[in-house]
Enzyme design. Structure first.
Site, PDB file in Angstrom:
ATOM      1  N   LYS A 113      43.921  36.051  46.031  1.00  0.00           N
ATOM      2  CA  LYS A 113      44.983  35.442  45.224  1.00  0.00           C
ATOM      3  C   LYS A 113      46.291  36.250  45.299  1.00  0.00           C
ATOM      4  CE  LYS A 113      42.296  32.190  43.346  1.00  0.00           C
ATOM      5  NZ  LYS A 113      41.095  32.373  44.201  1.00  0.00           N
TER       6      LYS A 113
HETATM    7  C1  PLP Z   1      40.221  31.614  44.846  1.00  0.00           C
HETATM    8  C2  PLP Z   1      39.174  32.223  45.702  1.00  0.00           C
HETATM    9  C3  PLP Z   1      38.476  31.456  46.661  1.00  0.00           C
HETATM   10  C4  PLP Z   1      38.687  29.970  46.855  1.00  0.00           C
HETATM   11  O1  PLP Z   1      39.934  29.674  47.378  1.00  0.00           O
HETATM   12  P1  PLP Z   1      40.501  28.172  47.280  1.00  0.00           P
HETATM   13  O2  PLP Z   1      41.893  28.280  47.738  1.00  0.00           O
HETATM   14  O3  PLP Z   1      40.400  27.826  45.815  1.00  0.00           O
HETATM   15  O4  PLP Z   1      39.654  27.312  48.122  1.00  0.00           O
HETATM   16  C5  PLP Z   1      37.527  32.091  47.454  1.00  0.00           C
HETATM   17  N1  PLP Z   1      37.252  33.399  47.280  1.00  0.00           N
HETATM   18  C6  PLP Z   1      37.898  34.154  46.365  1.00  0.00           C
HETATM   19  C7  PLP Z   1      37.509  35.579  46.210  1.00  0.00           C
HETATM   20  C8  PLP Z   1      38.878  33.602  45.553  1.00  0.00           C
HETATM   21  O5  PLP Z   1      39.491  34.359  44.639  1.00  0.00           O
END
Ligand code: PLP
Length: 510
Positions: A113
């Site tokens: 993120k």
């Molecule tokens: C948010 C997240 C995901 C999923 O990503 P999306 O964009 O929602 O598909 C996968 N792994 C981690 C560690 C995340 O924080």
């Protein structure tokens, strides 16, 4: 460049900055670019000679971001600077011949993120500044976030001390790991607040949504504090554009490292929840990056696997399953709407989204289904399979992964074809230390850790992983330092609109 509404209910066609501040279109649709730029192979490959901030700036410029070029560069330098623990920012690492890993967790909160949330708040703040200067608005923005763990911390870190913004995060009290809680309650910054909510994540999210939709509360914030509410969530276009940049960058790195011949395709395998990360790969492919297949990896919440296999998205009979990869535990993958828009147009999307809201299911037409099948291949890994993968890949290759990455690795192994595969790694293993410990001790997911480990704190578990996986298990400094920081926040409020609103009032009163 203007942005369209995926449901064609809003015809305001905002530019980038406005789309970022608005977040979502008034009728519930998402903003998508009216055109997708195209990079020549040379333009992609020359990125490998640039620092990451410049690569990201290139991509932003080509997507017609309405900020002057030199200013985009300045913001990118700030977004992708020394707060990252690897100067390559999103390095591509060869783990074994033909399989490379794109590490997206070198940012301040050790999860993917950060790639978007170190960047988007700068553009958000810049946009508000411009809107205030032009006299369009006078208010600043209060970002409200409900989090099940990772997003909250990444959003706090991204918005901390950003001009014209404040951020208050709500997490389910007792529903996040002790490391996740510590990360949040020790957050620095003058414009941040953190509260626990009595209840689970659903209660927390429902309460924050209710506060959002409370017009009297919005009026009070506006009149007394000069604030408007915003959410900065993962359907905001400002969070997607930075996720296109790292795929363009990764292809340049793959070629530079000899992992793929210039112009030859690589497949990408993405651990998917809300479909934002993999959508970044789709846009990169559309923009000319030689990406072959998009491998969509799910955990036991595998509604996307079924959709890609059948053309029917169906959550009517689905139970939410708890997994070691909680950031992929999602029933409605909101960003799928953007892909469907590009494949089928706004009228079709409007119909399907209405069906999903009314019946919790929709089925796409034949042609769209064929287009989906032409782009995406999907599979899923069970809880125990993902833990076994962590252990196996560590033993075979000396590379330690978190459970989200392990889902992608497992699916990539099953679906791999002849082209090299880029496995997208979305979290540092240390963010999910307890489950990595289960993996390395061969403890099934549904069983507790061996007795001597059960009462360990999260940080003690990380230490133990270090001894079980020597050489591969260095804990990032911000996590290792958590035990030395004093908590700044300790408030816990009742679930429900009033709990959230009173928390915000108290926080604003200082
Ligand atoms: C948010 C997240 C995901 C999923 O990503 P999306 O964009 O929602 O598909 C996968 N792994 C981690 C560690 C995340 O924080």
């Amino acid at each position: 460049m203007r942005y369209m509404d995926t449901r064609a209910l809003d015809d305001s066609r905002p530019a980038f900055s406005r789309a970022v501040v608005k977040g979502i279109a008034p009728g519930g649709g998402l903003f998508v670019p009216e055109a997708i730029p195209s990079f020549s192979l040379d333009e992609v490959l020359e990125l490998s000679g640039m620092p990451y901030w410049q690569r990201a700036a290139r991509v932003f410029e080509r997507f017609g971001v309405d900020v002057p070029e030199d200013r985009i560069g300045e913001l990118m330098r700030a977004a992708y600077g020394t707060q990252w623990d690897d100067e390559r920012i999103a390095p591509v690492v060869e783990v074994t011949a033909g399989t490379h890993v794109l590490e997206l967790w070198h940012g301040p909160t050790s999860a993917f993120k950060d790639m978007a949330l170190q960047c988007m708040p700068l553009f958000f703040s810049e946009a508000v500044d411009a809107m205030q200067s032009s006299g369009e608005i006078a208010d600043d923005f209060l970002i409200l976030v409900a989090t099940s763990g990772d997003t909250g911390k990444a959003a706090l870190e991204g918005f901390a001390d950003r001009a014209h913004t404040a951020i208050v995060v709500f997490y389910p009290d007792g529903g996040v790991s002790d490391i996740q809680r510590l990360q949040m309650v020790t957050q620095r910054g003058e414009n941040v607040g953190v509260f626990g909510v009595r209840g689970n994540f659903d209660d927390c999210q429902t309460a924050v949504k209710a506060a959002f939709n409370d017009e009297a509360f919005a009026a009070e914030l506006h009149e007394r504090h000069g604030l408007r509410l915003s959410s900065a969530n993962s359907i905001n276009w400002g969070r997607l554009l930075p996720q296109i940049a790292y795929y363009v960058s990764a292809y340049a790195d793959m070629v530079a490292a000899g992992g793929v011949k210039p112009g030859s395709p690589m497949d990408v395998c993405v651990p998917t929840g809300n479909f934002g990360n993999i959508l970044g790969a789709y846009y990169a492919k559309r923009a000319g990056v030689p990406i072959g297949r998009l491998l969509c990896a799910s955990n036991e919440n595998n509604v996307l696997t079924d959709f890609i296999a059948t053309g029917t998205y169906d959550i009517s009979g689905r139970e939410f399953v708890t997994t070691p990869s909680p950031s992929m535990d999602i029933l409605i993958s909101s960003n799928l709407e953007r892909l469907l828009y590009h494949l089928a147009g706004p009228e079709a999307v409007r119909g399907w989204m209405a069906e999903l809201a009314a019946n919790r299911t929709f089925t796409v037409d034949r042609e769209t289904f064929a287009a989906v099948r032409g782009l995406l291949v999907a599979d899923w890994a069970s809880n125990d399979e993902s833990l076994a993968t962590i252990d196996r890949v560590y033993r075979e290759h000396g590379y330690l992964m978190d459970p989200h990455t392990a889902v992608a690795w497992e699916v990539a192994e099953r679906l791999r074809g002849l082209d090299p595969v880029l496995v997208v790694s979305t979290a540092h293993w240390a963010k999910f230390g307890a489950d990595v410990l289960k993996a390395l001790t061969h403890t099934p997911y549904g069983q507790p850790l061996p007795p001597e480990m059960r009462d360990m704190s999260g940080l003690e578990m990380l230490g133990l992983v270090g001894t079980l996986a020597p050489g591969a298990a260095k804990v990032p400094d911000p996590l290792a330092d958590l035990s030395r920081l004093s908590p700044r926040f300790g408030g816990v409020v009742e679930a429900g609109k009033h709990g959230v609103e009173d928390a915000v009032r108290d926080w604003l009163a200082g």
